[in-house]
Design an enzyme around this catalytic site. Structure first.
Site, PDB file in Angstrom:
ATOM      1  N   GLY A   1      51.236  82.154  47.585  1.00 24.01           N
ATOM      2  CA  GLY A   1      51.487  83.205  46.611  1.00 24.01           C
ATOM      3  C   GLY A   1      52.830  83.839  46.868  1.00 24.01           C
ATOM      4  O   GLY A   1      53.598  83.391  47.733  1.00 24.01           O
ATOM      5  N   SER A   2      53.116  84.916  46.137  1.00 27.43           N
ATOM      6  CA  SER A   2      54.427  85.540  46.259  1.00 27.43           C
ATOM      7  C   SER A   2      54.629  86.175  47.634  1.00 27.43           C
ATOM      8  O   SER A   2      55.740  86.176  48.163  1.00 27.43           O
ATOM      9  CB  SER A   2      54.596  86.597  45.165  1.00 27.43           C
ATOM     10  N   PHE A   3      53.551  86.702  48.234  1.00 25.84           N
ATOM     11  CA  PHE A   3      53.692  87.374  49.520  1.00 25.84           C
ATOM     12  C   PHE A   3      53.615  86.417  50.707  1.00 25.84           C
ATOM     13  O   PHE A   3      53.913  86.799  51.815  1.00 25.84           O
ATOM     14  CB  PHE A   3      52.613  88.445  49.681  1.00 25.84           C
ATOM     15  N   GLY A   4      53.195  85.190  50.483  1.00 24.74           N
ATOM     16  CA  GLY A   4      53.121  84.266  51.597  1.00 24.74           C
ATOM     17  C   GLY A   4      52.215  83.093  51.329  1.00 24.74           C
ATOM     18  O   GLY A   4      51.775  82.869  50.197  1.00 24.74           O
TER      19      GLY A   4
ATOM     20  N   VAL B   1      48.915  80.488  53.052  1.00 24.13           N
ATOM     21  CA  VAL B   1      47.760  80.455  53.955  1.00 24.13           C
ATOM     22  C   VAL B   1      47.532  79.018  54.413  1.00 24.13           C
ATOM     23  O   VAL B   1      47.492  78.100  53.587  1.00 24.13           O
ATOM     24  CB  VAL B   1      46.488  80.994  53.271  1.00 24.13           C
TER      25      VAL B   1
ATOM     26  N   LYS C   1      47.526  83.416  57.558  1.00 22.16           N
ATOM     27  CA  LYS C   1      48.287  83.915  56.417  1.00 22.16           C
ATOM     28  C   LYS C   1      49.697  84.272  56.891  1.00 22.16           C
ATOM     29  O   LYS C   1      49.887  85.235  57.620  1.00 22.16           O
ATOM     30  CB  LYS C   1      47.604  85.139  55.812  1.00 22.16           C
TER      31      LYS C   1
ATOM     32  N   ASP D   1      42.975  94.711  44.542  1.00 21.78           N
ATOM     33  CA  ASP D   1      43.300  93.366  44.055  1.00 21.78           C
ATOM     34  C   ASP D   1      42.084  92.449  44.124  1.00 21.78           C
ATOM     35  O   ASP D   1      42.173  91.310  44.597  1.00 21.78           O
ATOM     36  CB  ASP D   1      44.462  92.772  44.852  1.00 21.78           C
TER      37      ASP D   1
END
Length: 913
Positions: free
Chosen positions: A599-602, A604, A621, A724
């Site tokens: 995803g945008s934040f990282g 997994v 993550k 979220d």
């Protein structure tokens, strides 16, 4: 004629000049071409030496493109010469000498491969090198004695986690620009040379070697580090260093954040100057031979987060100034000779998740202030001391605690009934005290207990029958007490190797393997009478209880046994010791094969974490720190997960804030791995891996998620809003038990915040995910628990309709909410997930029969309508029209129980897969 002659001479001269320049240009071009050809051949020689390239990185290294375009190769823009080789690709093979032909090389990093053999000495002659990194390989040999002279421009020297031997070259002091020295995890031996000329040093990692000779002058090199004004990290643990920790340690850089000297042969007192290291965050002194008192000045280190002294010979009292360390997360003073009482000032350390004071000579009572540390979530160990008096009555505050060990003391009185509120407990050990009277009935709430040891006390009365129903209980020790009456036969009592009842002379019954006397008829009648007296109020209580308690009791009871929890010592090691190298190894170099999600934040990754000869399947993550907000997300998730503990929340094992093999910042969170992936994958499976959830499984998942949100909203010390919630953030374990994860957007709420809508605008940019985020967030409203309720409502509708809120059919005013609301209750079959309407009969599918069976099955239809109506209410546009998660959880649990009861004996079309 003179003019013509003159012009002719000028033209001839110009021609000669042009020819000369052209010739020189050809020579320069020829030189550049030859140099480029040398670089290309050197790279191809390296490729030839690599015997295994699992990621096929070197497939791009061929003549079809310029070598500066090969993967992992960086060139200078002007001369097109190789300047850097960064690779983390699991290469197997040896390093060829031809790499020394890359004369322009400034950066070489072969970290995270499986290269073997020795580094050719010719490579140590690349004097232009700034970075020399071969971290985490299988390289052998020793470093050349003239290293500092042949590589004078080094800024990074990293050969950690290999098989190097021999001494650290004394010439290292000549590399005056060196900022990072990392040679840990090898077989280096001898004394560490002076580092006094290395004023730019920031990180020194010498751990896990054979350095030092157990002599008093082993740490003289520490004195040479006092001029390194930017030093942030000094790791010398797990070596053979002897002597005392020099007083000069107090003169090290005030920028020092990490000091690790554990697992050596150090003795003497803690240097008084240690108080000067005001930015210290981690202090590891454990497993040495330190003596003396813990200085009161230790309270000056107010940024300290982890403090470990276990396994030494400290004596005297624990200073009350320890309470000044309000940022402490982990405190371990075990296995010393500490005496006096436990300071009540520890109650100020409101961030503690782990406290271990075991194996000392502590006396007095257990302070209520310590038991009042609601942050404790890993374990509390006060065992093997001389503690006296009754146990505090405020154990109920420790709702998040995983393990309590107060064994081998002189504690007396009753077991506090408040311990029944410690609903996350997995280990409860109270053996070897003077506790008396009955086991309180409130302990029936501890449904997650795996190890319960109350042996060698003065407890009496009957063995509680509710212990039969503890699904995870694998070790029960009640020996050497005064229990009497009939021994239960179900659950843990059906396994003689899992229980110990010796030393209780008045017990009878039980399974035959226990060889107890048969209970008399009178005894059995009395037992049944007492059971009825207990059952009636318990059943009445269960019917009246709503919310969290009911959810936890039932959800725990419906699952089968799981593996034993990691011992506290292993948990502690994990929390403190996981490095980038560990995670790199666990995930096979963060390989694409192990990538689970991105995803945008990282991203997994799946991995296998090795610790103390144990392998743990984990999900790692890795934060994308280049993305704006990723680091903030990391901190939010750490803060939230540190404060909570619930069986339906993803369990964090540890976190890692470090640097990667290239010296870049690295942040990651490590979770228990969920083998069944996410709810998203089950609701919307791909064609290659079709799978389906039946009605009961979906309802169980809904109950699990509701239970988790109910806990976050109503049972945490400070309410937490997830912000979220969506199917991809609901993960399923091997038994399809749901766990809510990804707290990167989570927010703590002040006490005044409730479920009601707020008209105040907020600058907090919480967006959540399109389709699941509450509509009021888009208008700037404050974060509230009702926002999570909305997301849950959408998730519930998606779970039973099989349609995402972003489905292309939802346009204009038609939303998933309106789609369901408009069809209920008459047109239920039109909106429910078709997978729930499939009837399997003798291997054939009959859609007509399925629809007929569906419409006449009142219990199933009623359940679906009720569940979907909850989803509709929760996803109402106006927050004030939504339910609370406490009410949602209770109603869903009730529907699930009715469904299970009503479908018994009926066709299993909608209940089993």
């Amino acid at each position: 004629m003179d003019f013509v002659h003159m012009m002719s001479s000028i033209i001839v001269s110009i021609c000669f000049f042009i020819f000369y320049c052209f010739s020189f240009s050809l020579q320069s071009t020829d030189y550049m071409l030859k140099s480029n050809e040398t670089d290309q051949l050197a790279l191809l020689q390296f490729k030839a030496k690599v015997t295994h390239d699992p990621l096929e990185v070197l497939s791009s290294w061929n003549y079809s493109r310029h070598f500066c375009q090969w993967k992992g190769v960086t060139c200078s823009p002007r001369h097109q010469r190789v300047t850097a080789l960064p690779t983390v690709n699991q290469f197997v093979g040896q390093i060829p000498e031809t790499l020394s032909e890359l004369k322009m090389m400034r950066y070489i990093s072969f970290g995270g491969n499986k290269l073997s053999g020795e580094i050719p000495f010719s490579i140590y002659n690349l004097s232009s090198l700034n970075c020399f990194s071969f971290l985490y390989n299988q390289l052998q040999g020793s470093l050349p004695s003239d290293l500092g002279f042949t590589l004078p421009n080094l800024e990074v020297l990293n050969v950690a986690d290999n098989q190097f031997v021999g001494p650290i070259p004394a010439s290292i002091s000549n590399t005056s620009n060196l900022m990072k020295l990392a040679i840990g995890g090898n077989g280096f031996s001898g004394k560490v040379p002076s580092l006094e000329n290395l004023h730019k040093l920031q990180r020194v990692r010498l751990s896990l070697n054979h350095l030092g000779n157990g002599e008093k002058d082993d740490l003289e090199f520490v004195n040479s580090l006092v001029n390194a004004s930017g030093l942030e990290l000094l790791e010398i643990s797990s070596n053979n260093f002897g002597g005392m920790l020099p007083e000069a340690v107090g003169n090290l850089s005030t920028q020092l954040k990490i000091l690790e000297v554990d697992n050596n042969q150090l003795f003497g007192n803690i240097p008084s100057g240690l108080r000067n290291l005001v930015n210290l965050e981690l202090l590891y002194l454990e497993d040495n031979q330190f003596t003396g008192r813990i200085p009161g000045s230790i309270g000056d280190l107010q940024k300290l987060q982890t403090f470990r002294l276990e396994g030494n010979k400290f004596w005297g009292e624990i200073p009350s100034s320890i309470g000044n360390l309000t940022l402490l997360i982990t405190l371990n003073f075990a296995e010393n000779m500490l005496e006096g009482s436990i300071p009540s000032s520890l109650g100020k350390c409101q961030n503690l998740i782990l406290l271990d004071l075991s194996n000392n000579n502590l006396t007095g009572t257990i302070p209520t202030e310590v038991i009042g540390l609601s942050s404790l979530s890993i374990y509390l160990d006060l065992s093997q001391n001389q503690l006296t008096g009754p146990l505090p009555s405020n154990f109920g505050i420790l709702k998040n605690l995983g393990a309590i060990d107060i064994s081998e003391n002189k504690l007396s009185g009753q077991i506090p009934s408040s311990i029944g509120s410690c609903i996350r407990l997995e280990q409860l050990v109270m053996k070897g005290n003077f506790l008396q009277e009955n086991i309180p009935s409130s302990l029936s709430s501890l449904r997650g207990i795996e190890n319960l040891d109350l042996s060698r006390n003065n407890l009496s009365g009957r063995i509680p029958k509710y212990l039969e129903n503890f699904p995870f209980l694998q070790n029960l020790n009640l020996s050497f007490n005064h229990f009497e009456g009939e021994v239960p036969i179900k659950g843990v009592f059906s396994n003689s190797s899992a229980i110990s009842l010796d030393g209780n002379d008045n017990l009878c019954g039980g399974i035959s393997e226990l060889h107890l006397s048969t209970c008399s008829i009178k005894e059995s009648k009395q037992s049944r009478s007492r059971s009825l007296k207990l059952i009636i109020p318990i059943v009445t209580g269960i019917l009246l209880v709503t919310g969290m308690s009911c959810l936890i009791i039932t959800s725990w009871g419906s699952k089968s046994k799981r593996e034993l929890a990691t011992p506290p010592s292993a948990s502690l090691a994990s929390v403190l010791r996981v490095s980038y190298e560990n995670l790199f190894k666990a995930t096979d170099g963060f390989s694409l094969e192990n990538l689970i999600a991105a995803g945008s934040f990282g991203s997994v990754y799946k991995g296998v974490l090795n610790h103390d000869d144990h392998e743990t399947l984990v999900a790692v993550k890795v934060l994308n720190l280049q993305h704006r907000g990723a680091s903030k997300s990391f901190m939010a998730e750490c803060q939230a997960l540190r404060s909570i503990r619930h069986r339906n929340l993803v369990k964090i094992i540890t976190s890692c804030a470090s640097v990667d093999f290239q010296g870049n910042d690295f942040e990651a969170l490590v979770y228990e791995f969920m083998v069944n992936g996410s709810l998203e994958e089950w609701l919307h499976p791909n064609r290659e891996a079709p799978r389906n959830l039946n009605l009961l499984q979906r309802l169980n998942i809904a109950v699990d998620v509701a239970s988790a949100l109910d806990y976050l909203h109503h049972y945490c010390e400070t309410p937490i809003v997830h912000c979220d919630l969506k199917p991809s953030n609901v993960l399923l374990d091997s038994e399809l038990i749901a766990h809510v994860g990804d707290f990167g957007l989570a927010k703590f709420l002040p006490e005044a915040t409730n479920n009601l809508s707020s008209n105040q605008s907020s600058s907090v940019g919480v967006k959540g995910t399109v389709g699941y985020a509450a509509p009021e967030y888009g208008m700037g409203s404050e974060v509230s628990t009702s926002g999570d309720v909305y997301s849950f409502g959408i998730l519930l509708l998606e779970t039973f309709t099989g349609k995402r809120p972003t489905n292309e059919m939802f346009t204009g005013n038609l939303t998933l909410h309106n789609f369901v609301k408009g069809a209920l209750p008459e047109r239920l079959a039109e909106i429910v997930d078709p997978a729930l309407l499939v009837e399997r009969e003798e291997g054939e599918t009959s859609e007509a029969n399925a629809h007929k069976q569906f419409t006449r099955s009142f219990s199933v239809k009623e359940c679906l309508v009720s569940v979907l109506e909850i989803g509709v209410t929760c996803s109402s546009e106006l927050p004030r029209e939504r339910m609370s998660m406490e009410e949602v959880a209770a109603q869903l649990l009730s529907f699930r129980n009715k469904l299970v009861k009503n479908v018994r004996g009926q066709p299993a079309t909608y209940v089993t897969a």
